[in-house]
Motif scaffolding. Structure first.
Motif, PDB file in Angstrom:
ATOM      1  N   ASP A 223      -2.784  10.136   5.390  1.00  0.00           N
ATOM      2  CA  ASP A 223      -2.859   9.329   6.604  1.00  0.00           C
ATOM      3  C   ASP A 223      -4.056   9.752   7.447  1.00  0.00           C
ATOM      4  OD1 ASP A 223      -1.858   7.402   8.457  1.00  0.00           O
ATOM      5  OD2 ASP A 223      -1.155   9.060   9.685  1.00  0.00           O
TER       6      ASP A 223
ATOM      7  N   GLU B  71       2.151   4.078  12.612  1.00  0.00           N
ATOM      8  CA  GLU B  71       1.501   3.136  11.709  1.00  0.00           C
ATOM      9  C   GLU B  71       2.515   2.576  10.723  1.00  0.00           C
ATOM     10  OE1 GLU B  71      -2.462   4.261  10.207  1.00  0.00           O
ATOM     11  OE2 GLU B  71      -2.067   6.210  11.117  1.00  0.00           O
ATOM     12  N   ASP B  72       2.264   1.336  10.314  1.00  0.00           N
ATOM     13  CA  ASP B  72       3.158   0.702   9.355  1.00  0.00           C
ATOM     14  C   ASP B  72       2.378  -0.362   8.583  1.00  0.00           C
ATOM     15  OD1 ASP B  72       5.468   0.217   7.995  1.00  0.00           O
ATOM     16  OD2 ASP B  72       6.296  -1.151   9.489  1.00  0.00           O
ATOM     17  N   TYR B  73       2.748  -0.536   7.309  1.00  0.00           N
ATOM     18  CA  TYR B  73       2.153  -1.582   6.473  1.00  0.00           C
ATOM     19  C   TYR B  73       3.191  -2.684   6.288  1.00  0.00           C
ATOM     20  CZ  TYR B  73      -1.768   1.457   5.290  1.00  0.00           C
ATOM     21  OH  TYR B  73      -2.896   2.259   5.346  1.00  0.00           O
ATOM     22  N   ASN B  74       2.795  -3.898   6.579  1.00  0.00           N
ATOM     23  CA  ASN B  74       3.687  -5.047   6.458  1.00  0.00           C
ATOM     24  C   ASN B  74       3.290  -5.924   5.269  1.00  0.00           C
ATOM     25  OD1 ASN B  74       5.062  -4.291   8.843  1.00  0.00           O
ATOM     26  ND2 ASN B  74       3.441  -5.239  10.077  1.00  0.00           N
TER      27      ASN B  74
ATOM     28  N   ASP C  43      -9.653   3.603   7.212  1.00  0.00           N
ATOM     29  CA  ASP C  43      -8.580   3.418   6.234  1.00  0.00           C
ATOM     30  C   ASP C  43      -7.895   4.731   5.889  1.00  0.00           C
ATOM     31  OD1 ASP C  43      -8.584   0.575   5.485  1.00  0.00           O
ATOM     32  OD2 ASP C  43     -10.628   0.980   4.798  1.00  0.00           O
TER      33      ASP C  43
ATOM     34  N   TYR D 287      -2.486  -7.616   2.836  1.00  0.00           N
ATOM     35  CA  TYR D 287      -1.494  -6.798   3.533  1.00  0.00           C
ATOM     36  C   TYR D 287      -1.905  -6.661   4.998  1.00  0.00           C
ATOM     37  CZ  TYR D 287      -4.938  -3.020   3.050  1.00  0.00           C
ATOM     38  OH  TYR D 287      -6.093  -2.272   3.105  1.00  0.00           O
ATOM     39  N   GLN D 288      -0.949  -6.235   5.818  1.00  0.00           N
ATOM     40  CA  GLN D 288      -1.182  -6.030   7.253  1.00  0.00           C
ATOM     41  C   GLN D 288      -0.927  -4.571   7.599  1.00  0.00           C
ATOM     42  OE1 GLN D 288       1.734  -7.209  10.533  1.00  0.00           O
ATOM     43  NE2 GLN D 288       0.257  -8.884  10.636  1.00  0.00           N
ATOM     44  N   HIS D 289      -1.867  -3.971   8.300  1.00  0.00           N
ATOM     45  CA  HIS D 289      -1.739  -2.593   8.762  1.00  0.00           C
ATOM     46  C   HIS D 289      -1.579  -2.620  10.283  1.00  0.00           C
ATOM     47  CE1 HIS D 289      -3.581   1.742   8.951  1.00  0.00           C
ATOM     48  NE2 HIS D 289      -2.289   1.704   9.196  1.00  0.00           N
TER      49      HIS D 289
ATOM     50  N   PRO E 213       0.835  -1.207   0.000  1.00  0.00           N
ATOM     51  CA  PRO E 213       0.000   0.000   0.000  1.00  0.00           C
ATOM     52  C   PRO E 213       0.869   1.256   0.000  1.00  0.00           C
ATOM     53  CG  PRO E 213      -0.800  -1.597   1.606  1.00  0.00           C
ATOM     54  CD  PRO E 213       0.538  -2.087   1.143  1.00  0.00           C
TER      55      PRO E 213
END
Length: 383
Positions: free
Chosen positions: A138, A149-152, A345, A184-186, A133
Motif C-alpha cells: 500500500d 482506501e478501498d477498491y470497488n 498507485d 476498477y475504482q480506487h 485489484p
C-alpha cells in the motif's frame, strides 16, 4: 409493369421451392424402393436404384441411403465398397452411432474401424468481466494517518476467438486470443482529515490463454472444466481522478466561524497511465461451463477466474515517466497525477472474473482408424 417486376422473383422462388419439394419426394420414393429390393434379397440392384439420387438426397436421406448401401455391400462380400459407403454415411452425419438393437453385427463391427471425431474446432465468444485489484504493498502520496482506501468493482467487457485440439472425445487443449477492457475504482477518504479522492482506471489488455479442458461428450448439455495459463500485454491505460476538497466556507476572504463547510470538486484531465505500468502480465486460469448442442454445433456459457501473477504498477514510473527528459514539458506534466491530484498507485496484481457466451463449431473429419476398436464387438460375438 412494376407489379410484374415485383411478382416475377416471387413466382420464381415458389417454382424453385415446389421443384425442390417434388425432388425430395422422388428421392424418398427411391429410398423406399431400394429398401424393398433389400428386403427381397436383391442386393445387386440397390446401387443402381440409389445412384440417380445420391447427389440430391438431404442429409437425413443420405444417411439412410449410405447405411443401406453399406449393408448391401457387406452381404455381397465387397469390403472396399462397404468402407467407402460408411465413410459417405459419416460425411452426411458425423455423429452417427450404430445400435445393437437396430443394426446388424457386421455393420457394427465395420463402424468400429471408423471415426468422425473432430481433430480441431474453432470458437468465438464475448462477455463481461469484473476486476479485483489485489494489493501487494500500500502506498500514498502524503502518508496521512487515518487515510482509508478501498477498491470497488466495475464491469468491463471482452471478446475473443480460439481453437481446440481434441486429444480424445473428452480432453481438449484450447488456445485463444482475447481482447478485454477491464476497469476498477480506487476510493480514498480522509485525506487532510475530510478530503477524498476517486480514481477510475480503464485498461485494455490483449491476452493469449492456453487451457486444458475435460468435459462430457454425450447429450445435449455437456459440462466441462479447465485449468490454464495466460500471457497478457497491456495495450492502453486511461484514468481519471476526482478530488473532493471538504473545506470551511470563506467569508470576506477568511474562513467562516459558523462551522459551515463546502465540498469543492476538481476533475482531472484523462491521464495516460501506460508508462506507470509493467505491460506484460501472466495469470493462472481456472474455469468451467456448459456446451449446448445445436445441430452439429454448440453454443456455450463459460465462467473463468483469472489470478494475476505479476505486479503491474511500475516502481520506477510511480510519479512520472522514468524514461522522459527531466527538463521537458512532458516530464513536468506527467507528474500532475501525483503532485496536483495526490495519486500514486499501490503495488498490485489484477484478478478477474469473466462470464462469456460463445459459439463452437467442431471440424468433423470422417476417417478410417489406424487401430480399429473392435474388441467390444468380438466379446459380444463370443457370448
Amino acid at each position: 409493369m412494376a407489379i410484374r417486376k415485383r411478382c416475377l422473383p416471387l413466382l420464381m422462388l415458389m417454382f424453385c421451392a415446389s421443384r425442390l419439394v417434388a425432388q425430395n419426394d422422388d428421392c424418398e420414393v427411391t429410398i423406399n424402393r431400394a429398401l424393398e429390393e433389400f428386403n427381397s434379397g436383391h442386393f445387386y440392384t440397390i446401387p443402381s436404384v440409389l445412384s440417380p439420387c445420391l447427389e440430391q438426397f438431404t442429409k437425413e436421406q443420405s444417411q439412410r441411403a449410405y447405411l443401406l448401401l453399406t449393408q448391401a455391400y457387406l452381404l455381397l462380400d465387397d469390403p472396399i465398397s462397404a468402407r467407402q459407403s460408411y465413410l459417405s454415411l459419416l460425411r452426411a452425419n458425423p455423429e452417427f452411432q450404430t445400435d445393437t438393437a437396430l443394426h446388424a453385427i457386421d455393420v457394427i463391427y465395420l463402424s468400429k474401424k471408423f471415426t468422425a471425431t473432430p481433430i480441431f474446432s474453432w470458437m468465438v465468444k464475448m462477455g463481461s468481466n469484473i476486476t479485483m485489484p489485489r494489493v501487494i504493498y500500500d502506498r500514498d502520496v502524503f502518508a496521512e494517518p487515518g487515510v482509508k482506501e478501498d477498491y470497488n468493482l466495475k464491469i468491463g467487457y471482452q471478446a475473443g476467438i480460439g481453437g481446440d485440439y481434441n486429444f480424445t472425445d473428452r480432453i481438449q487443449a484450447r488456445m485463444e486470443a482475447v481482447y478485454s477492457l477491464v476497469t476498477y475504482q480506487h476510493q480514498t477518504v480522509n485525506y487532510f482529515e475530510q478530503d477524498s479522492k476517486q480514481l477510475i482506471d480503464r485498461q485494455n489488455w490483449l491476452s493469449i490463454p492456453l487451457t486444458v479442458m475435460y468435459g462430457d461428450n454425450k447429450g445435449k448439455y455437456r459440462p466441462y472444466a479447465y485449468l490454464g495459463y495466460s500471457v497478457e500485454y497491456l495495450v492502453r491505460d486511461k484514468a481519471n481522478i476526482t478530488l473532493s476538497n471538504n473545506r470551511p466556507v470563506l467569508s470576506s476572504g477568511e474562513a467562516g466561524d459558523d462551522g459551515r463547510r463546502e465540498d469543492a470538486r476538481e476533475e482531472s484531465p484523462t491521464f495516460d497511465f501506460l508508462n506507470r505500468r509493467n505491460r506484460f502480465n501472466q495469470s493462472i486460469l481456472v474455469g468451467g461451463g456448459t456446451k449446448i448442442k445445436i445441430g452439429l454445433d454448440f453454443i456455450f456459457i463459460d465462467v473463468r477466474y483469472s489470478m494475476g501473477l505479476k505486479n503491474i504498477a511500475s516502481v520506477s514510473g510511480s510519479y512520472t515517466d522514468a524514461d522522459a527528459n527531466p527538463i521537458s514539458n512532458g516530464f513536468v506534466t506527467d507528474q500532475e497525477a501525483a503532485v496536483r491530484f495526490a495519486h500514486v498507485d499501490d503495488l498490485f496484481r489484477l484478478d478477474n472474473v469473466m462470464v462469456s457466451f460463445g459459439f463452437l463449431r467442431p471440424l468433423y473429419k470422417p476417417r478410417e482408424l489406424k487401430r480399429a476398436r473392435t474388441g467390444s464387438v468380438m466379446k459380444q460375438l463370443k457370448r
